[in-house]
Write a protein that holds these residues in place. Structure first.
Motif, mmCIF file in Angstrom:
data_model
loop_
_atom_site.group_PDB
_atom_site.id
_atom_site.type_symbol
_atom_site.label_atom_id
_atom_site.label_comp_id
_atom_site.label_asym_id
_atom_site.label_seq_id
_atom_site.Cartn_x
_atom_site.Cartn_y
_atom_site.Cartn_z
ATOM 1 N N LYS A 89 -16.975 5.559 -58.504
ATOM 2 C CA LYS A 89 -18.136 6.089 -58.048
ATOM 3 C C LYS A 89 -17.802 6.716 -56.680
ATOM 4 O O LYS A 89 -17.723 5.990 -55.621
ATOM 5 N N ILE A 90 -17.516 7.995 -56.592
ATOM 6 C CA ILE A 90 -16.995 8.669 -55.168
ATOM 7 C C ILE A 90 -18.274 8.319 -54.251
ATOM 8 O O ILE A 90 -17.717 8.164 -53.272
ATOM 9 N N ILE A 91 -19.353 8.656 -54.202
ATOM 10 C CA ILE A 91 -20.317 8.336 -53.472
ATOM 11 C C ILE A 91 -20.469 6.999 -52.954
ATOM 12 O O ILE A 91 -20.872 6.945 -51.441
ATOM 13 N N SER A 92 -19.947 6.023 -53.524
ATOM 14 C CA SER A 92 -19.782 4.710 -52.903
ATOM 15 C C SER A 92 -18.579 4.554 -51.763
ATOM 16 O O SER A 92 -18.592 3.697 -50.930
ATOM 17 N N TYR A 93 -17.812 5.588 -51.933
ATOM 18 C CA TYR A 93 -16.661 5.398 -50.775
ATOM 19 C C TYR A 93 -17.295 6.320 -49.482
ATOM 20 O O TYR A 93 -16.430 6.091 -48.621
ATOM 21 N N LEU A 94 -17.752 7.172 -49.594
ATOM 22 C CA LEU A 94 -18.380 8.370 -48.435
ATOM 23 C C LEU A 94 -18.555 7.377 -46.985
ATOM 24 O O LEU A 94 -17.911 7.801 -46.078
ATOM 25 N N ARG A 95 -19.257 6.356 -47.259
ATOM 26 C CA ARG A 95 -19.303 5.788 -45.736
ATOM 27 C C ARG A 95 -18.437 5.004 -45.184
ATOM 28 O O ARG A 95 -18.129 5.205 -44.186
ATOM 29 N N GLY A 98 -21.482 15.995 -40.991
ATOM 30 C CA GLY A 98 -22.107 15.694 -42.305
ATOM 31 C C GLY A 98 -21.580 15.942 -43.514
ATOM 32 O O GLY A 98 -20.584 16.847 -43.674
ATOM 33 N N ILE A 99 -21.908 15.526 -44.411
ATOM 34 C CA ILE A 99 -21.633 15.631 -45.982
ATOM 35 C C ILE A 99 -22.952 15.599 -46.850
ATOM 36 O O ILE A 99 -23.719 14.785 -46.761
ATOM 37 N N ILE A 100 -22.917 16.506 -47.628
ATOM 38 C CA ILE A 100 -23.649 16.871 -48.735
ATOM 39 C C ILE A 100 -23.054 17.040 -49.967
ATOM 40 O O ILE A 100 -22.322 17.893 -50.475
ATOM 41 N N HIS A 101 -23.038 15.833 -50.830
ATOM 42 C CA HIS A 101 -22.617 15.455 -51.858
ATOM 43 C C HIS A 101 -23.458 15.620 -53.219
ATOM 44 O O HIS A 101 -24.162 14.867 -53.843
ATOM 45 N N ALA A 142 -20.435 10.128 -40.118
ATOM 46 C CA ALA A 142 -21.246 11.125 -40.889
ATOM 47 C C ALA A 142 -22.681 11.214 -41.286
ATOM 48 O O ALA A 142 -22.970 9.795 -41.741
ATOM 49 N N LYS A 143 -23.477 12.103 -41.127
ATOM 50 C CA LYS A 143 -24.768 12.048 -41.631
ATOM 51 C C LYS A 143 -24.482 12.329 -43.180
ATOM 52 O O LYS A 143 -24.028 13.596 -43.446
ATOM 53 N N ILE A 144 -25.037 11.448 -44.290
ATOM 54 C CA ILE A 144 -24.460 11.797 -45.644
ATOM 55 C C ILE A 144 -25.872 11.828 -46.606
ATOM 56 O O ILE A 144 -26.720 11.117 -46.381
ATOM 57 N N ILE A 145 -25.896 12.994 -47.220
ATOM 58 C CA ILE A 145 -26.907 13.171 -48.243
ATOM 59 C C ILE A 145 -26.240 13.251 -49.601
ATOM 60 O O ILE A 145 -25.292 13.579 -49.888
ATOM 61 N N GLY A 146 -26.873 12.256 -50.412
ATOM 62 C CA GLY A 146 -26.670 11.949 -51.994
ATOM 63 C C GLY A 146 -27.439 12.789 -52.912
ATOM 64 O O GLY A 146 -28.756 12.866 -52.338
ATOM 65 N N PHE A 147 -27.212 12.605 -53.966
ATOM 66 C CA PHE A 147 -28.169 13.177 -54.826
ATOM 67 C C PHE A 147 -28.456 12.178 -56.170
ATOM 68 O O PHE A 147 -27.549 11.601 -56.544
ATOM 69 N N LYS A 148 -29.538 11.999 -56.754
ATOM 70 C CA LYS A 148 -29.759 11.247 -57.882
ATOM 71 C C LYS A 148 -30.589 12.231 -58.933
ATOM 72 O O LYS A 148 -31.862 12.409 -58.516
#
Length: 245
Positions: free
Chosen positions: A152-158, A84-87, A164-170
């Protein structure tokens, strides 16, 4: 993997542009997850952010800028696989490309008058000439700083961690709930996240932290404090779906 705190972008060797993220939410999420003995966390944060207590099952990785974050994540994701990733880190959208004193700015635009056709070349030329290791002189009435977009770091995570199970924030500021949720859902889809936490800066005060955890199936759970947010994220990271909560 948890990212927390806020990046800082250098203007010169003594000045930076940063944001107001303290890392408090990331700390609370990590502490909640670490109460489970099966959890090990790589915790990516900044020197000034608050942090969970050091213990055996957490490894700290300190970064400063968005570029530092990119390099650190690429290395960690190359070396190992994450469940998992919690960004939650507040990543700077812009970084200084170059700066000019008032005198330098006037001289530059006198030599190269700015037009819609010349602007791109003018920006590139000044960026090439920037001596980022030097301290900017303070004997100018105005300082002109050009900022350029950061990745945009979040756009590379997948791409980096497809399993991974990924949680982002807005985070938005003073917007209607419908707009906040709609933008967050679009972000969720565009970045191929599993969940996204949508929140409004005007509804964050100390441990009070109102927001919505949104899943890809459209399920939404509301939270009112950092503790509630951390508990929700721990539950979905440890196996439950949001619709089960």
């Amino acid at each position: 993997m948890i990212t927390a705190g806020g990046t800082s972008e250098k203007i010169d060797q003594v000045r930076s542009i940063t944001n107001h993220s303290t890392g408090q939410l990331g700390k609370k999420i990590a502490e909640t997850l670490l109460s489970h003995s099966s959890v090990t966390i790589d915790y990516v944060t900044t020197r000034l952010a608050v942090k969970p207590d050091d213990r055996e099952n957490i490894r700290f990785h300190l970064i400063e800028s968005t570029q530092d974050l990119m390099k650190t994540l690429k290395k960690l994701f190359t070396d190992q696989t994450y469940d998992g990733i919690i960004h939650s880190m507040a990543v700077s959208d812009f970084t200084p490309a170059f700066s000019l004193s008032e005198e330098q700015f006037i001289k530059s635009i006198t030599q190269t008058p700015l037009t819609s056709d010349s602007l791109s070349n003018w920006l590139l030329e000044n960026e090439r000439n920037q001596a980022k290791t030097a301290k900017i002189a303070s004997d100018t009435q105005h300082l002109f700083i050009s900022l350029k977009k950061t990745p945009k770091i979040i756009s590379y995570l997948r791409k980096w961690q497809p399993q991974a199970k990924i949680i982002g924030f807005k985070l938005l500021v003073a917007v209607p709930q419908t707009e906040l949720l709609e933008i967050a859902k679009q972000n969720l889809q565009n970045n191929q996240l599993d969940y996204i936490f949508a929140n409004d800066l005007t509804q964050i005060d100390g441990q009070n932290h109102h927001g919505y955890l949104i899943a890809t199936d459209g399920t939404i759970k509301e939270a009112w404090t950092k503790r509630e947010i951390a508990q929700l994220m721990a539950l979905v990271m440890l196996g439950d779906s949001l619709s089960d909560q």
